[in-house]
Design a protein around this motif. Structure first.
Motif, mmCIF file in Angstrom:
data_model
loop_
_atom_site.group_PDB
_atom_site.id
_atom_site.type_symbol
_atom_site.label_atom_id
_atom_site.label_comp_id
_atom_site.label_asym_id
_atom_site.label_seq_id
_atom_site.Cartn_x
_atom_site.Cartn_y
_atom_site.Cartn_z
ATOM 1 N N PHE A 144 41.699 -7.370 -20.329
ATOM 2 C CA PHE A 144 41.541 -5.943 -20.018
ATOM 3 C C PHE A 144 41.525 -5.742 -18.506
ATOM 4 O O PHE A 144 41.280 -6.685 -17.736
ATOM 5 C CB PHE A 144 40.250 -5.397 -20.639
ATOM 6 N N ALA A 145 41.761 -4.519 -18.084
ATOM 7 C CA ALA A 145 41.786 -4.202 -16.650
ATOM 8 C C ALA A 145 40.369 -4.181 -16.080
ATOM 9 O O ALA A 145 39.444 -3.675 -16.708
ATOM 10 C CB ALA A 145 42.444 -2.842 -16.433
ATOM 11 N N ILE A 146 40.238 -4.751 -14.907
ATOM 12 C CA ILE A 146 38.987 -4.687 -14.151
ATOM 13 C C ILE A 146 39.345 -4.118 -12.784
ATOM 14 O O ILE A 146 40.161 -4.696 -12.066
ATOM 15 C CB ILE A 146 38.344 -6.080 -13.988
ATOM 16 N N ASN A 147 38.752 -2.957 -12.468
ATOM 17 C CA ASN A 147 39.106 -2.273 -11.226
ATOM 18 C C ASN A 147 37.955 -2.086 -10.263
ATOM 19 O O ASN A 147 38.146 -1.542 -9.187
ATOM 20 C CB ASN A 147 39.708 -0.889 -11.538
ATOM 21 N N ARG A 148 36.744 -2.506 -10.666
ATOM 22 C CA ARG A 148 35.628 -2.215 -9.780
ATOM 23 C C ARG A 148 34.633 -3.365 -9.692
ATOM 24 O O ARG A 148 34.500 -4.162 -10.614
ATOM 25 C CB ARG A 148 34.918 -0.936 -10.199
ATOM 26 N N GLU A 149 33.969 -3.386 -8.547
ATOM 27 C CA GLU A 149 32.875 -4.310 -8.276
ATOM 28 C C GLU A 149 31.637 -3.468 -8.016
ATOM 29 O O GLU A 149 31.711 -2.465 -7.306
ATOM 30 C CB GLU A 149 33.137 -5.103 -6.996
ATOM 31 N N ILE A 150 30.517 -3.906 -8.564
ATOM 32 C CA ILE A 150 29.270 -3.190 -8.324
ATOM 33 C C ILE A 150 28.214 -4.152 -7.782
ATOM 34 O O ILE A 150 28.323 -5.357 -7.956
ATOM 35 C CB ILE A 150 28.773 -2.462 -9.591
ATOM 36 N N PHE A 151 27.241 -3.584 -7.119
ATOM 37 C CA PHE A 151 26.172 -4.337 -6.453
ATOM 38 C C PHE A 151 26.739 -5.340 -5.451
ATOM 39 O O PHE A 151 26.270 -6.460 -5.331
ATOM 40 C CB PHE A 151 25.224 -4.991 -7.456
ATOM 41 N N THR A 152 27.725 -4.856 -4.677
ATOM 42 C CA THR A 152 28.315 -5.719 -3.647
ATOM 43 C C THR A 152 27.300 -6.079 -2.567
ATOM 44 O O THR A 152 27.491 -7.063 -1.863
ATOM 45 C CB THR A 152 29.538 -5.049 -3.002
ATOM 46 N N ARG A 153 26.218 -5.324 -2.480
ATOM 47 C CA ARG A 153 25.195 -5.629 -1.464
ATOM 48 C C ARG A 153 24.574 -7.009 -1.692
ATOM 49 O O ARG A 153 24.070 -7.614 -0.756
ATOM 50 C CB ARG A 153 24.102 -4.557 -1.458
ATOM 51 N N SER A 154 24.620 -7.510 -2.941
ATOM 52 C CA SER A 154 24.064 -8.833 -3.200
ATOM 53 C C SER A 154 25.153 -9.850 -3.562
ATOM 54 O O SER A 154 24.879 -10.892 -4.150
ATOM 55 C CB SER A 154 23.001 -8.767 -4.301
ATOM 56 N N ALA A 155 26.387 -9.545 -3.163
ATOM 57 C CA ALA A 155 27.493 -10.475 -3.424
ATOM 58 C C ALA A 155 27.334 -11.728 -2.577
ATOM 59 O O ALA A 155 26.889 -11.673 -1.425
ATOM 60 C CB ALA A 155 28.832 -9.813 -3.103
ATOM 61 N N ALA A 156 27.675 -12.865 -3.154
ATOM 62 C CA ALA A 156 27.670 -14.117 -2.404
ATOM 63 C C ALA A 156 28.698 -14.010 -1.283
ATOM 64 O O ALA A 156 29.783 -13.452 -1.479
ATOM 65 C CB ALA A 156 28.004 -15.283 -3.327
ATOM 66 N N PRO A 157 28.391 -14.520 -0.106
ATOM 67 C CA PRO A 157 29.293 -14.347 1.037
ATOM 68 C C PRO A 157 30.655 -15.002 0.861
ATOM 69 O O PRO A 157 31.611 -14.633 1.541
ATOM 70 C CB PRO A 157 28.525 -14.972 2.205
ATOM 71 N N PHE A 158 30.791 -15.924 -0.067
ATOM 72 C CA PHE A 158 32.077 -16.598 -0.267
ATOM 73 C C PHE A 158 32.950 -15.910 -1.312
ATOM 74 O O PHE A 158 34.065 -16.352 -1.562
ATOM 75 C CB PHE A 158 31.853 -18.067 -0.662
ATOM 76 N N VAL A 159 32.469 -14.823 -1.926
ATOM 77 C CA VAL A 159 33.232 -14.134 -2.968
ATOM 78 C C VAL A 159 33.986 -12.950 -2.357
ATOM 79 O O VAL A 159 33.379 -12.062 -1.754
ATOM 80 C CB VAL A 159 32.307 -13.630 -4.099
ATOM 81 N N HIS A 160 35.300 -12.964 -2.535
ATOM 82 C CA HIS A 160 36.152 -11.882 -2.055
ATOM 83 C C HIS A 160 37.157 -11.558 -3.161
ATOM 84 O O HIS A 160 37.794 -12.467 -3.697
ATOM 85 C CB HIS A 160 36.897 -12.293 -0.784
ATOM 86 N N ASP A 183 40.194 -8.519 -4.690
ATOM 87 C CA ASP A 183 41.091 -7.444 -4.289
ATOM 88 C C ASP A 183 40.921 -6.220 -5.189
ATOM 89 O O ASP A 183 41.809 -5.383 -5.288
ATOM 90 C CB ASP A 183 42.543 -7.915 -4.279
ATOM 91 N N LEU A 184 39.764 -6.109 -5.850
ATOM 92 C CA LEU A 184 39.512 -4.954 -6.709
ATOM 93 C C LEU A 184 39.430 -3.693 -5.853
ATOM 94 O O LEU A 184 38.809 -3.708 -4.781
ATOM 95 C CB LEU A 184 38.226 -5.148 -7.510
ATOM 96 N N PRO A 185 40.044 -2.596 -6.304
ATOM 97 C CA PRO A 185 40.133 -1.403 -5.463
ATOM 98 C C PRO A 185 38.820 -0.629 -5.280
ATOM 99 O O PRO A 185 38.627 0.008 -4.255
ATOM 100 C CB PRO A 185 41.171 -0.531 -6.176
ATOM 101 N N GLU A 186 37.926 -0.682 -6.253
ATOM 102 C CA GLU A 186 36.674 0.075 -6.154
ATOM 103 C C GLU A 186 35.526 -0.893 -5.899
ATOM 104 O O GLU A 186 35.328 -1.830 -6.664
ATOM 105 C CB GLU A 186 36.410 0.851 -7.440
ATOM 106 N N LYS A 187 34.756 -0.641 -4.843
ATOM 107 C CA LYS A 187 33.622 -1.492 -4.485
ATOM 108 C C LYS A 187 32.425 -0.596 -4.197
ATOM 109 O O LYS A 187 32.537 0.364 -3.444
ATOM 110 C CB LYS A 187 33.959 -2.343 -3.263
ATOM 111 N N TYR A 188 31.288 -0.924 -4.817
ATOM 112 C CA TYR A 188 30.093 -0.105 -4.663
ATOM 113 C C TYR A 188 28.895 -0.982 -4.316
ATOM 114 O O TYR A 188 28.678 -2.017 -4.945
ATOM 115 C CB TYR A 188 29.803 0.671 -5.953
ATOM 116 N N GLU A 189 28.115 -0.544 -3.343
ATOM 117 C CA GLU A 189 26.900 -1.271 -2.932
ATOM 118 C C GLU A 189 25.934 -1.430 -4.102
ATOM 119 O O GLU A 189 25.290 -2.459 -4.239
ATOM 120 C CB GLU A 189 26.192 -0.513 -1.812
ATOM 121 N N THR A 190 25.793 -0.384 -4.920
ATOM 122 C CA THR A 190 24.938 -0.418 -6.109
ATOM 123 C C THR A 190 25.720 0.280 -7.225
ATOM 124 O O THR A 190 26.886 -0.011 -7.403
ATOM 125 C CB THR A 190 23.567 0.255 -5.866
#
Length: 160
Positions: free
Chosen positions: A110-126, A128-135
């Motif tokens: 299925f399609a995945i277009n967003r990342e959430i809780f990027t404020r606690s993302a591991a620094p090595f994870v990057h 190309d998802l178009p939507e990124k949210y701190e919480t």
């Protein structure tokens, strides 16, 4: 792919199985501390379905806790192998979350277009998802999480 497509998945030992009907209502890569501890990894990949579109067989063990927003979070895992397969959030009781890696191959169909809780993302994870949210839009803490789930105060941690 039609909306009535069926996908199956389950735990590592095969005792806890599920079947979903249709497409997920929503999906995301989640970097919250709950998903990090739930998966034992840097993030979780979540697919949410209407409860009526998820059919579970086998025995699941539940673990329920209260999030810092004061809402319930119930994880369902296999009591044999310990795989966390499903969960339900108190704020969306009509939806069932599924750990996307537990789908039978191809797991990520299925399609995945967003990342959430990027404020606690591991620094090595990057990604190309178009939507990124701190919480998330529903994030509203009413109390602090246990210390084991919080980022340490580096200034405090360095004090002798």
């Amino acid at each position: 792919m039609t909306d009535d497509c069926i996908h199956r998945g389950g735990c590592q030992c095969g005792q806890l199985r599920y079947e979903t009907v249709g497409q997920p209502v929503k999906s995301a890569v989640c970097h919250c501390r709950y998903c990090q501890t739930r998966t034992g990894s840097a993030f979780g990949v979540s697919a949410y379905f209407h409860q009526s579109n998820v059919h579970v067989t086998g025995v699941a063990k539940d673990y329920t806790f209260t999030t810092e927003s004061g809402r319930s979070f119930t994880t369902r895992f296999c009591p044999n192998c310990g795989t966390n397969v499903l969960w339900r959030l108190g704020m969306t009781p009509d939806l069932t979350g599924i750990a996307a890696g537990t789908f039978d191959p191809p797991s990520f169909w299925f399609a995945i277009n967003r990342e959430i809780f990027t404020r606690s993302a591991a620094p090595f994870v990057h990604t190309d998802l178009p939507e990124k949210y701190e919480t998330t839009a529903s994030y509203n803490p009413v109390h602090a999480d246990p210390a084991a789930l919080r980022k340490p105060d580096l200034a405090q941690a360095r004090k002798p």
